[in-house]
Design a protein around this motif. Structure first.
Motif, PDB file in Angstrom:
ATOM      1  N   LYS A 228       0.832  -1.207   0.000  1.00 28.38           N
ATOM      2  CA  LYS A 228       0.000   0.000   0.000  1.00 28.38           C
ATOM      3  C   LYS A 228       0.865   1.255   0.000  1.00 28.38           C
ATOM      4  O   LYS A 228       2.038   1.260   0.382  1.00 28.38           O
ATOM      5  CB  LYS A 228      -0.947   0.018   1.197  1.00 28.38           C
ATOM      6  N   ILE A 229       0.232   2.331  -0.468  1.00 24.76           N
ATOM      7  CA  ILE A 229       0.774   3.674  -0.326  1.00 24.76           C
ATOM      8  C   ILE A 229      -0.242   4.468   0.492  1.00 24.76           C
ATOM      9  O   ILE A 229      -1.446   4.343   0.276  1.00 24.76           O
ATOM     10  CB  ILE A 229       0.973   4.353  -1.696  1.00 24.76           C
ATOM     11  N   ASN A 230       0.235   5.264   1.430  1.00 21.44           N
ATOM     12  CA  ASN A 230      -0.644   6.210   2.117  1.00 21.44           C
ATOM     13  C   ASN A 230      -0.579   7.517   1.343  1.00 21.44           C
ATOM     14  O   ASN A 230       0.400   8.255   1.448  1.00 21.44           O
ATOM     15  CB  ASN A 230      -0.187   6.441   3.556  1.00 21.44           C
ATOM     16  N   VAL A 231      -1.606   7.809   0.553  1.00 25.39           N
ATOM     17  CA  VAL A 231      -1.576   9.054  -0.219  1.00 25.39           C
ATOM     18  C   VAL A 231      -1.789  10.253   0.703  1.00 25.39           C
ATOM     19  O   VAL A 231      -1.452  11.386   0.353  1.00 25.39           O
ATOM     20  CB  VAL A 231      -2.605   9.052  -1.363  1.00 25.39           C
ATOM     21  N   CYS A 232      -2.347   9.989   1.862  1.00 27.74           N
ATOM     22  CA  CYS A 232      -2.428  10.997   2.915  1.00 27.74           C
ATOM     23  C   CYS A 232      -2.312  10.270   4.240  1.00 27.74           C
ATOM     24  O   CYS A 232      -2.982   9.257   4.450  1.00 27.74           O
ATOM     25  CB  CYS A 232      -3.753  11.760   2.829  1.00 27.74           C
TER      26      CYS A 232
ATOM     27  N   ALA B 240     -13.345   4.134  -0.274  1.00 21.67           N
ATOM     28  CA  ALA B 240     -13.482   5.399  -0.986  1.00 21.67           C
ATOM     29  C   ALA B 240     -13.420   5.130  -2.488  1.00 21.67           C
ATOM     30  O   ALA B 240     -12.877   4.108  -2.927  1.00 21.67           O
ATOM     31  CB  ALA B 240     -12.376   6.375  -0.575  1.00 21.67           C
ATOM     32  N   LEU B 241     -13.957   6.047  -3.256  1.00 20.69           N
ATOM     33  CA  LEU B 241     -14.014   5.879  -4.705  1.00 20.69           C
ATOM     34  C   LEU B 241     -12.719   6.339  -5.365  1.00 20.69           C
ATOM     35  O   LEU B 241     -12.183   7.401  -5.037  1.00 20.69           O
ATOM     36  CB  LEU B 241     -15.188   6.681  -5.278  1.00 20.69           C
TER      37      LEU B 241
ATOM     38  N   PRO C 202      -8.414  14.945   4.723  1.00 20.21           N
ATOM     39  CA  PRO C 202      -8.799  16.132   3.952  1.00 20.21           C
ATOM     40  C   PRO C 202      -9.726  15.778   2.792  1.00 20.21           C
ATOM     41  O   PRO C 202      -9.476  14.823   2.042  1.00 20.21           O
ATOM     42  CB  PRO C 202      -7.459  16.670   3.430  1.00 20.21           C
ATOM     43  N   ALA C 203     -10.775  16.550   2.632  1.00 18.98           N
ATOM     44  CA  ALA C 203     -11.735  16.295   1.565  1.00 18.98           C
ATOM     45  C   ALA C 203     -11.100  16.402   0.191  1.00 18.98           C
ATOM     46  O   ALA C 203     -11.472  15.675  -0.739  1.00 18.98           O
ATOM     47  CB  ALA C 203     -12.909  17.268   1.690  1.00 18.98           C
TER      48      ALA C 203
ATOM     49  N   ALA D  75      -9.844  14.388  -5.263  1.00 20.82           N
ATOM     50  CA  ALA D  75      -8.872  14.123  -6.326  1.00 20.82           C
ATOM     51  C   ALA D  75      -8.901  12.656  -6.745  1.00 20.82           C
ATOM     52  O   ALA D  75      -8.823  12.334  -7.933  1.00 20.82           O
ATOM     53  CB  ALA D  75      -7.465  14.517  -5.866  1.00 20.82           C
ATOM     54  N   LEU D  76      -9.025  11.756  -5.772  1.00 16.61           N
ATOM     55  CA  LEU D  76      -9.114  10.327  -6.083  1.00 16.61           C
ATOM     56  C   LEU D  76     -10.387  10.013  -6.855  1.00 16.61           C
ATOM     57  O   LEU D  76     -10.369   9.274  -7.836  1.00 16.61           O
ATOM     58  CB  LEU D  76      -9.060   9.510  -4.791  1.00 16.61           C
ATOM     59  N   ARG D  77     -11.493  10.596  -6.405  1.00 16.61           N
ATOM     60  CA  ARG D  77     -12.777  10.347  -7.076  1.00 16.61           C
ATOM     61  C   ARG D  77     -12.752  10.887  -8.507  1.00 16.61           C
ATOM     62  O   ARG D  77     -13.325  10.280  -9.416  1.00 16.61           O
ATOM     63  CB  ARG D  77     -13.912  10.993  -6.281  1.00 16.61           C
TER      64      ARG D  77
END
Length: 332
Positions: free
Chosen positions: A15-19, A184-185, A232-233, A238-240
């Motif tokens: 995994k990567i933690n994008v945040c 999450a999407l 953070p929203a 950004a992912l969605r």
């Protein structure tokens, strides 16, 4: 009921933690966190085989052809055995996972596990957690315990904060100590280049360095008084949206500065990645693996090739990918 010739092979992702936002230190020694996980296409494989002999046996290899295997050969020539850093006894997370499933089964024999590792060891990508997740799924299928997703996730929580996510995969928000997951999407793939370091960083040491830094800067309140974070929203948006440029602007890891302080040689490597054309770079988890976000697959290949020519171990990957999956069964 298993047979002595039965075996099940399962894959699970790094995994990567994008945040990754780190909150207060809890009495348990863990921290409250707000993490946005993304599972990527660098996989661990675990094969579980039923044995007549009670107990858990464990063997390990680095996946042939993987960058980890190349690094291991290179370091072995210098007298360093990377495989020796991986425990083969009951302390191994995969062995602990197998023991939990055995305890819930009617099988009076044992299990032999074979780990084929491609995720960096102590690299901040949850490789050990992926092994544990794969072992949970493999032993559950092998021993016919049929525990189900929720029960396996609860067992995973006993083993480590990243294990439930390795079971789930995809993209998820992790709260609490990281185990309270909400999917999450992320409808389109993101493209990354991983720079593997060939050495590990202790996760507890990285957290301790963060706590020490915060207390020194604050000049008073200890790490237990840090506010509880929330994801953070803008990261989730950004992912969605599937927008790597938008995501590049909001990547964040509170453990990055402590990791770079503990391993300062990573700073120029991160700068090289950006100079090679990556949109942004981040320390993965507690490090030392670096994750470079790229605009698309072609750019990721170009960045990996460029960095490879400079003598760096660069691996292009995509995410999100599925969590732990059964790949094969034999004789069960």
């Amino acid at each position: 009921m298993p047979t002595t010739s039965g075996s099940v092979t399962v894959s699970a992702p790094g995994k990567i933690n994008v945040c990754f936002l780190v909150g207060p230190l809890l009495p348990s020694g863990y921290h409250r966190v707000a993490s946005v996980y993304q599972a990527v296409s660098l996989l661990e494989h675990v094969t579980a085989t039923a044995t007549d002999e009670p107990g858990i046996g464990l063997t390990v290899e680095f996946t042939p052809g993987s960058v980890l295997a190349v690094q291991a050969r290179r370091q072995l020539d210098s007298g360093v055995d990377l495989l020796a850093a991986i425990p083969r006894d009951a302390t191994n997370l995969a062995a602990r996972a197998a023991a939990l499933v055995l305890a819930a089964s009617d099988w009076d024999g044992g299990v032999r596990l074979h780990l084929s590792k491609a995720v960096p060891v102590a690299g901040g990508m949850g490789g050990g957690s992926a092994d544990a997740a794969a072992a949970l799924v493999a032993c559950d299928a092998l021993l016919g315990t049929a525990l189900g997703t929720r029960a396996l996730a609860r067992l995973g929580e006993q083993l480590g904060a990243d294990v439930p996510f390795a079971l789930l995969g995809g993209v998820a928000v992790g709260l609490g100590t990281g185990t309270e997951l909400t999917s999450a999407l992320a409808p389109v793939p993101f493209h990354w280049v991983l720079l593997t370091a060939g050495f590990g960083i202790s996760t507890p040491r990285t957290y301790a360095a963060l706590d020490e830094h915060r207390q020194a800067v604050a000049g008073g309140p200890g790490p237990e008084h840090i506010p509880v974070p929330a994801p953070p929203a803008e990261v989730l948006h950004a992912l969605r949206a599937g927008d790597p440029h938008r995501l590049a602007a909001v990547l964040r890891n509170d453990l990055q500065e402590p990791a770079l302080t503990l391993a300062p040689r990573l700073r120029p490597v991160l700068a090289e990645g950006l100079a090679a054309g990556a949109l942004a770079g981040i320390v993965s988890g507690s490090g030392p693996t670096l994750a470079l976000l790229c605009a698309d697959e072609d750019d990721a290949d170009a960045v990996a090739t460029s960095l490879g020519h400079r003598g760096l171990d660069a691996v292009p990957v995509t995410g999100p990918v599925a969590g732990a999956q059964i790949l094969s069964r034999a004789g069960t």
